[in-house]
Each structure stands twice: as structure tokens, then as C-alpha cells.
Scaffold this motif. Structure first.
Motif, PDB file in Angstrom:
ATOM      1  N   TYR A 194       0.961  -1.331   0.047  1.00 62.85           N
ATOM      2  CA  TYR A 194      -0.063   0.101   0.138  1.00 62.85           C
ATOM      3  C   TYR A 194       0.939   1.042  -0.131  1.00 62.85           C
ATOM      4  O   TYR A 194       2.044   1.234   0.303  1.00 62.85           O
ATOM      5  N   GLN A 195       0.159   2.343  -0.455  1.00 61.79           N
ATOM      6  CA  GLN A 195       0.777   3.747  -0.094  1.00 61.79           C
ATOM      7  C   GLN A 195      -0.130   4.429   0.811  1.00 61.79           C
ATOM      8  O   GLN A 195      -1.209   4.327   0.572  1.00 61.79           O
ATOM      9  N   ASP A 199      -2.203  12.393   7.711  1.00 65.25           N
ATOM     10  CA  ASP A 199      -1.480  12.524   9.192  1.00 65.25           C
ATOM     11  C   ASP A 199      -1.058  11.412   9.803  1.00 65.25           C
ATOM     12  O   ASP A 199       0.032  11.274  10.343  1.00 65.25           O
ATOM     13  N   LEU A 200      -1.873  10.413   9.524  1.00 69.50           N
ATOM     14  CA  LEU A 200      -1.790   9.254  10.441  1.00 69.50           C
ATOM     15  C   LEU A 200      -1.352   7.991   9.471  1.00 69.50           C
ATOM     16  O   LEU A 200      -2.177   7.640   8.521  1.00 69.50           O
ATOM     17  N   GLN A 201      -0.090   7.447   9.852  1.00 65.31           N
ATOM     18  CA  GLN A 201       0.344   6.450   9.194  1.00 65.31           C
ATOM     19  C   GLN A 201       1.032   5.333  10.109  1.00 65.31           C
ATOM     20  O   GLN A 201       1.429   5.552  11.014  1.00 65.31           O
ATOM     21  N   VAL A 202       0.742   3.869   9.587  1.00 68.12           N
ATOM     22  CA  VAL A 202       1.404   3.058  10.077  1.00 68.12           C
ATOM     23  C   VAL A 202       2.926   2.574   9.895  1.00 68.12           C
ATOM     24  O   VAL A 202       3.481   2.841   8.721  1.00 68.12           O
ATOM     25  N   PHE A 282      -7.302   7.066   9.861  1.00 66.91           N
ATOM     26  CA  PHE A 282      -6.551   6.557   8.482  1.00 66.91           C
ATOM     27  C   PHE A 282      -7.380   7.135   7.222  1.00 66.91           C
ATOM     28  O   PHE A 282      -8.441   7.328   7.087  1.00 66.91           O
ATOM     29  N   GLU A 283      -6.449   7.513   6.221  1.00 64.81           N
ATOM     30  CA  GLU A 283      -6.825   7.947   4.955  1.00 64.81           C
ATOM     31  C   GLU A 283      -6.500   7.138   3.858  1.00 64.81           C
ATOM     32  O   GLU A 283      -5.410   6.370   4.048  1.00 64.81           O
ATOM     33  N   GLY A 284      -7.091   7.155   2.793  1.00 64.09           N
ATOM     34  CA  GLY A 284      -6.584   6.482   1.568  1.00 64.09           C
ATOM     35  C   GLY A 284      -6.684   4.977   1.530  1.00 64.09           C
ATOM     36  O   GLY A 284      -7.300   4.418   2.436  1.00 64.09           O
ATOM     37  N   GLU A 285      -5.394   4.452   0.878  1.00 60.04           N
ATOM     38  CA  GLU A 285      -5.328   2.927   1.082  1.00 60.04           C
ATOM     39  C   GLU A 285      -5.339   2.215   2.544  1.00 60.04           C
ATOM     40  O   GLU A 285      -6.189   1.279   2.841  1.00 60.04           O
ATOM     41  N   MET A 286      -4.634   2.860   3.346  1.00 56.53           N
ATOM     42  CA  MET A 286      -4.700   2.325   4.835  1.00 56.53           C
ATOM     43  C   MET A 286      -6.023   2.345   5.608  1.00 56.53           C
ATOM     44  O   MET A 286      -6.259   1.334   6.109  1.00 56.53           O
ATOM     45  N   ALA A 287      -6.776   3.349   5.382  1.00 59.44           N
ATOM     46  CA  ALA A 287      -8.245   3.468   5.823  1.00 59.44           C
ATOM     47  C   ALA A 287      -8.943   2.314   5.256  1.00 59.44           C
ATOM     48  O   ALA A 287      -9.673   1.390   5.994  1.00 59.44           O
ATOM     49  N   ASP A 328       4.666  -3.299   8.109  1.00 63.85           N
ATOM     50  CA  ASP A 328       5.497  -1.903   7.974  1.00 63.85           C
ATOM     51  C   ASP A 328       4.903  -0.650   7.231  1.00 63.85           C
ATOM     52  O   ASP A 328       3.841  -0.884   6.762  1.00 63.85           O
ATOM     53  N   GLU A 329       5.566   0.222   6.805  1.00 59.31           N
ATOM     54  CA  GLU A 329       5.132   1.541   6.101  1.00 59.31           C
ATOM     55  C   GLU A 329       4.633   1.176   4.535  1.00 59.31           C
ATOM     56  O   GLU A 329       3.531   1.819   4.209  1.00 59.31           O
ATOM     57  N   LYS A 330       4.891  -0.068   4.131  1.00 59.33           N
ATOM     58  CA  LYS A 330       4.585  -0.282   2.656  1.00 59.33           C
ATOM     59  C   LYS A 330       3.960  -1.356   2.649  1.00 59.33           C
ATOM     60  O   LYS A 330       3.286  -1.513   1.364  1.00 59.33           O
ATOM     61  N   ARG A 331       3.960  -2.428   3.418  1.00 62.20           N
ATOM     62  CA  ARG A 331       3.253  -3.735   3.097  1.00 62.20           C
ATOM     63  C   ARG A 331       3.094  -4.427   4.541  1.00 62.20           C
ATOM     64  O   ARG A 331       3.593  -4.308   5.402  1.00 62.20           O
ATOM     65  N   LEU A 332       1.942  -5.235   4.473  1.00 67.48           N
ATOM     66  CA  LEU A 332       1.638  -6.184   5.493  1.00 67.48           C
ATOM     67  C   LEU A 332       1.227  -7.706   5.019  1.00 67.48           C
ATOM     68  O   LEU A 332       0.807  -7.688   3.906  1.00 67.48           O
ATOM     69  N   SER A 333       1.507  -8.580   6.046  1.00 66.49           N
ATOM     70  CA  SER A 333       1.022  -9.833   5.673  1.00 66.49           C
ATOM     71  C   SER A 333       0.574 -10.472   6.712  1.00 66.49           C
ATOM     72  O   SER A 333       0.967 -10.220   7.911  1.00 66.49           O
ATOM     73  N   MET A 334      -0.440 -11.514   6.640  1.00 65.46           N
ATOM     74  CA  MET A 334      -0.872 -12.495   7.660  1.00 65.46           C
ATOM     75  C   MET A 334      -1.216 -13.713   7.402  1.00 65.46           C
ATOM     76  O   MET A 334      -1.388 -14.123   6.306  1.00 65.46           O
ATOM     77  N   LYS A 335      -1.186 -14.336   8.569  1.00 65.92           N
ATOM     78  CA  LYS A 335      -1.739 -15.984   8.281  1.00 65.92           C
ATOM     79  C   LYS A 335      -2.739 -16.143   9.007  1.00 65.92           C
ATOM     80  O   LYS A 335      -3.185 -15.737  10.242  1.00 65.92           O
ATOM     81  N   ILE A 336      -3.660 -17.037   8.487  1.00 68.90           N
ATOM     82  CA  ILE A 336      -5.156 -17.478   8.925  1.00 68.90           C
ATOM     83  C   ILE A 336      -4.904 -19.041   8.756  1.00 68.90           C
ATOM     84  O   ILE A 336      -4.447 -19.676   8.074  1.00 68.90           O
ATOM     85  N   ASN A 337      -5.563 -19.359  10.144  1.00 69.28           N
ATOM     86  CA  ASN A 337      -5.676 -21.014  10.068  1.00 69.28           C
ATOM     87  C   ASN A 337      -7.108 -21.248  10.054  1.00 69.28           C
ATOM     88  O   ASN A 337      -7.848 -20.838  11.128  1.00 69.28           O
ATOM     89  N   TYR A 338      -7.842 -21.827   9.184  1.00 60.83           N
ATOM     90  CA  TYR A 338      -9.293 -22.086   9.501  1.00 60.83           C
ATOM     91  C   TYR A 338      -9.480 -23.645   9.175  1.00 60.83           C
ATOM     92  O   TYR A 338      -8.941 -24.058   8.484  1.00 60.83           O
ATOM     93  N   ARG A 339     -10.835 -24.055   9.515  1.00 61.79           N
ATOM     94  CA  ARG A 339     -11.001 -25.516   9.624  1.00 61.79           C
ATOM     95  C   ARG A 339     -12.396 -25.355   9.303  1.00 61.79           C
ATOM     96  O   ARG A 339     -13.382 -24.687   9.910  1.00 61.79           O
TER      97      ARG A 339
END
Ligand SMILES: [Zn+2]
Length: 456
Positions: A194-195, A199-202, A282-287, A328-339
């Protein structure tokens, strides 16, 4: 001598064989030539196969991935699947984990319960059955796996090499009475670039340790102006902490850990963090990212808002655990376990979840799927095993479905049956693993009867 007595008459031989094998520390080691899981695992397999030969059985070693022995004639084959690899000893033992010591009516050591004890019990149960002269019309094959604890590549190799699939069978690597259903398990990783603007950014965001554990903590470092930080730190949410810092705000969320197969017993800290972030400007893509995650997953443990809630009578509903989040500022990743429930399929849920994430700009990086296992309660296998269990224990057993996965998932037509009796503490993977000798012999008797009933 009836079959039960014959099994008991083998106690001394069985214990000696088990002791010898317990003294081989068959923890997965570095692969070597002719030893895909390490030399100790190979030694353990060779030991059992030579014991099987000495008892007069046909044996085959499938390239040291797995070995088997067999008795009987017939077109069809029934199987008992065990494994000889073990987890490391770990700390906290008051006995030598590799000693095979017998004391207080128990045999101690890594693998006594999981799964050398039951596997070698099966070997002598087969010898007792043969010696009893009871007629059988199917072959009985004992499979000795070598990689259950670290990936179950052993059974995959056996099948890939054209290994025969049993018409029915069981693995004594879980518990009694009978586990006739295991939910399908999907582990998936989604990520998104994301970009950020406004004012508010991760700066950084983290939570969780593994996909199959409900995260107990999660936090985000947010960059923002002093004025906004002051506003944010006035907010309050249960079990969430907003702290002003030199870069802006630190947001910390607390959860309660639980196993990934029972996420409803915990509280998901990542979900709680995201719900808190969704209150912020948040604004834009992060929102959009934050709002998507908050409204699709949030703290739910059943996949309802993600559109994948499914349910059946025998195994209950979908469970979903959002296990990790790293960004971080540019990217996030996540793991999900579902059954998913045992009467449903991958197609019933995965495409829906994938489509929701794709529409929100996420990419699916990795996925592992272990298909569900389900052998109905009225099948011959389940009724046979429950009958044998009742005969030997005097207990009326009921088949059950679980959210976890056992070794049974690896081989078609089998389910988990034993070796732990109801009410016994679970000792696998812990220090001072042991099995009571009468319970070891009871297992051998149950296995002998079950093999006979399946093969007769
Ligand atoms: Zn095991």
C-alpha cells in the motif's frame, strides 16, 4: 488359549522389543544417504522390521521412509498405521528419556505412548492373532511410519511409490474411543502492498506467533502529529492501550491465547487491535485496508463476516483463527488458520475467502490444505472398532469429530483409534512420558481384536 490370553503371553517379548527401540533416539535428524529422516530414525525402523521378520512376517522397507510387515492372504488388505519417529526429549525428565526403564509397573521413555508403544504392541498383537489360528480373509499390514512428527512425508512417499491403500484400518496415535471425523484445515498467507497518505500512518504492526495459536498480544506503532496523538490517547477501548510516543502513538491490544482448533476459547488480540485502529482517522489505502480487516475478520472465530460460516450436525461449525500479522510502512502480511466441517469441502469455503481478500487488494502468497476426514458413524469400520472397544473396556464408546488433525488424515480409509483411554492425562511430547504396562497390554489386546474383526 484364546486371543486375549495369547496377547498377554507375549508381554515379556513385547517389553524387550519396546525397550530396545526406546533406546534408539529416533528424533528427526539430518538427511543422509538411505536415511531421509536421519540415521537414528532409520535404525529404529530397521530394528522393528527385523523383529517382524524374526516373528515370521513378510516385511518391506520403502526406502527408509516407511516400512511394513504383513500377515495373511487375500485380495484385500486392512492396516494399522503407527510411527517410530519421536519428538526431542526436552527438559524436565526424572528418567532417562532413552533408557526404556521399567519401574512402578510403567515403562518410561520418549515414544512409550507416542507412538512406539502402540506400534510395537500392534506387532505382537499380530503375532498373537496368527498363533491363535483364527481364520482371516484379508491381509493385515502394519505400517511403521518415520516422519509423523515433522511433516508426514513418509506416508506421502509410500503412496507416491504405489503403496497399497487399505480397505480399512486405524492409527493408534490419538485416543479412544474413535475419532471418525477431522475437520479440513487450511493455512493461508495473504499480503498487500500500500501507499499511505495523510497525518496518520502505520510504521510497524505486529501480532501473534503461529497460525494455529490465538494471539495473546498485538501492537501498532503509528506516526502522527502531536495534536492527533493527543486526541487518540483520549480514546478508550477494552483491553487496548493508546500511548503517546515521540513518533506518534503506540497502540497495544491484549488477547487470550488458545489453540487454533478452538479459537472461540480465546480472544484474538490482532482482531482487537484492528477494531481499535478502525476507530482512527486513517486516509486513503490504509483506511480501506484497516476497515476491510476489521469488518471481514475482526475478533470473530467462525468466519461469519468473511462469508465462510458453514456448519454440520456431526462436527459443528467453521473455526477461523487470525494467527499472525506483520507489517511496516509499505506492506503487511498475515496468516490465517481455518477449519471446515467434516461433511463440507475446500470448495465450500476457500474460494469465498480468497475472493474477498483479492477484492480488497490482497495476494495469496501461500496455502496448505489438509483435507477433512470423515467415516460415518454407521460404517462397518466405526461400528467394528466401537464394538471391540466396548468388549475390552466395558465402556460404551461414541465416535467423535475433532478440529485437529491426526496421522489418520495421511492414509485413505483409516481413522484414529487409541491408545489413550478416556480420563488419562495426555503425556505425549511432555517430560516423563510413560505407559502403564497393563494399559500397553490392554492396547495390544484391543488392537489384536480389532485387526481380527476387520480381516475376518
Ligand atoms: Zn504420534
Amino acid at each position: 488359549m484364546n486371543l486375549n490370553e495369547r496377547v498377554l503371553s507375549m508381554e515379556a517379548q513385547l517389553l524387550t522389543c519396546l525397550q530396545e527401540n526406546l533406546r534408539i533416539p529416533s528424533v528427526q535428524g539430518e538427511a543422509a544417504e538411505d536415511a531421509p529422516y536421519g540415521v537414528e530414525v532409520r535404525k529404529s525402523l530397521e530394528h522393528v522390521l527385523s523383529a517382524a521378520q524374526a516373528l515370521g512376517f513378510r516385511t518391506e522397507n520403502v526406502d527408509n521412509h516407511l516400512g511394513w510387515c504383513e500377515y495373511g492372504e487375500g485380495e484385500e488388505m486392512v492396516a494399522v498405521l503407527g510411527h517410530l519417529d519421536v519428538v526431542p526429549a526436552g527438559d524436565g525428565w526424572s528418567f532417562d528419556p532413552w533408557g526404556g526403564e521399567i519401574r512402578d509397573g510403567r515403562i518410561w521413555g520418549r515414544g512409550t505412548m507416542d507412538d512406539k508403544g502402540p506400534s510395537i504392541a500392534a506387532l505382537f498383537a499380530l503375532a498373537a492373532l496368527r498363533d491363535s489360528g483364527l481364520p482371516i480373509r484379508r491381509r493385515i499390514r502394519l505400517l511403521f511410519g518415520c516422519n509423523e512428527e515433522t511433516g508426514s512425508q513418509d506416508v506421502k512417499y509410500y503412496l507416491a511409490k504405489g503403496g497399497e491403500v487399505p480397505v480399512m484400518g486405524f492409527t493408534p496415535d490419538a485416543e479412544y474411543p474413535v475419532i471418525n471425523g477431522e475437520k479440513g484445515i487450511i493455512n493461508v498467507t495473504f499480503s498487500r502492498n500500500y501507499q499511505q497518505s495523510g497525518d496518520l500512518q502505520v510504521l510497524e504492526i505486529h501480532g501473534g506467533t503461529a497460525p494455529n495459536v490465538v494471539p495473546a498480544a498485538a501492537w501498532a506503532k503509528l506516526a502522527c502529529s502531536q495534536a492527533l496523538a493527543q486526541h487518540i490517547t483520549q480514546l478508550s477501548a477494552p483491553k487496548v492501550c493508546f500511548t503517546a510516543t515521540e513518533y506518534g502513538v503506540l497502540v497495544e491490544a491484549e488477547g487470550i491465547s488458545a489453540h487454533g482448533s478452538t479459537p472461540e476459547q480465546g480472544e484474538n488480540a490482532i482482531g482487537r487491535l484492528i477494531l481499535a485502529l478502525d476507530m482512527l482517522p486513517f486516509e486513503g489505502e490504509m483506511a480501506a485496508v484497516v476497515h476491510f480487516l476489521a469488518s471481514t475478520l475482526g475478533m470473530e472465530s467462525d468466519g461469519r463476516s468473511a462469508g465462510i460460516y458453514l456448519h454440520d450436525e456431526v462436527s459443528g461449525g467453521v473455526t477461523l483463527n487470525w494467527g499472525t500479522l506483520d507489517g511496516d510502512e509499505k506492506r503487511l502480511s498475515m496468516k490465517i488458520n481455518y477449519r471446515y466441517p467434516v461433511t463440507k469441502s475446500y470448495e465450500d469455503c476457500a474460494p469465498t475467502l480468497d475472493a474477498a481478500f483479492a477484492a480488497a487488494g490482497f495476494v495469496k502468497d501461500t496455502e496448505q490444505h489438509k483435507a477433512k476426514l470423515y467415516i460415518p458413524e454407521d460404517s462397518q469400520l466405526v461400528t467394528t472398532l466401537l464394538k471391540v472397544y466396548a468388549q475390552h473396556t466395558g465402556l460404551e464408546g461414541k465416535a467423535k469429530c475433532i478440529g485437529g488433525g491426526t496421522y489418520a488424515k495421511m492414509l485413505p480409509n483409516i481413522l484414529a483409534f487409541g491408545p489413550i483411554f478416556p480420563g488419562d492425562e495426555v503425556r505425549e511430547h511432555k517430560p516423563d512420558e510413560f505407559i502403564e504396562i497393563p494399559k500397553l497390554m490392554k492396547n495390544a489386546q484391543i488392537i489384536a481384536s480389532a485387526m481380527y474383526e476387520m480381516a475376518k
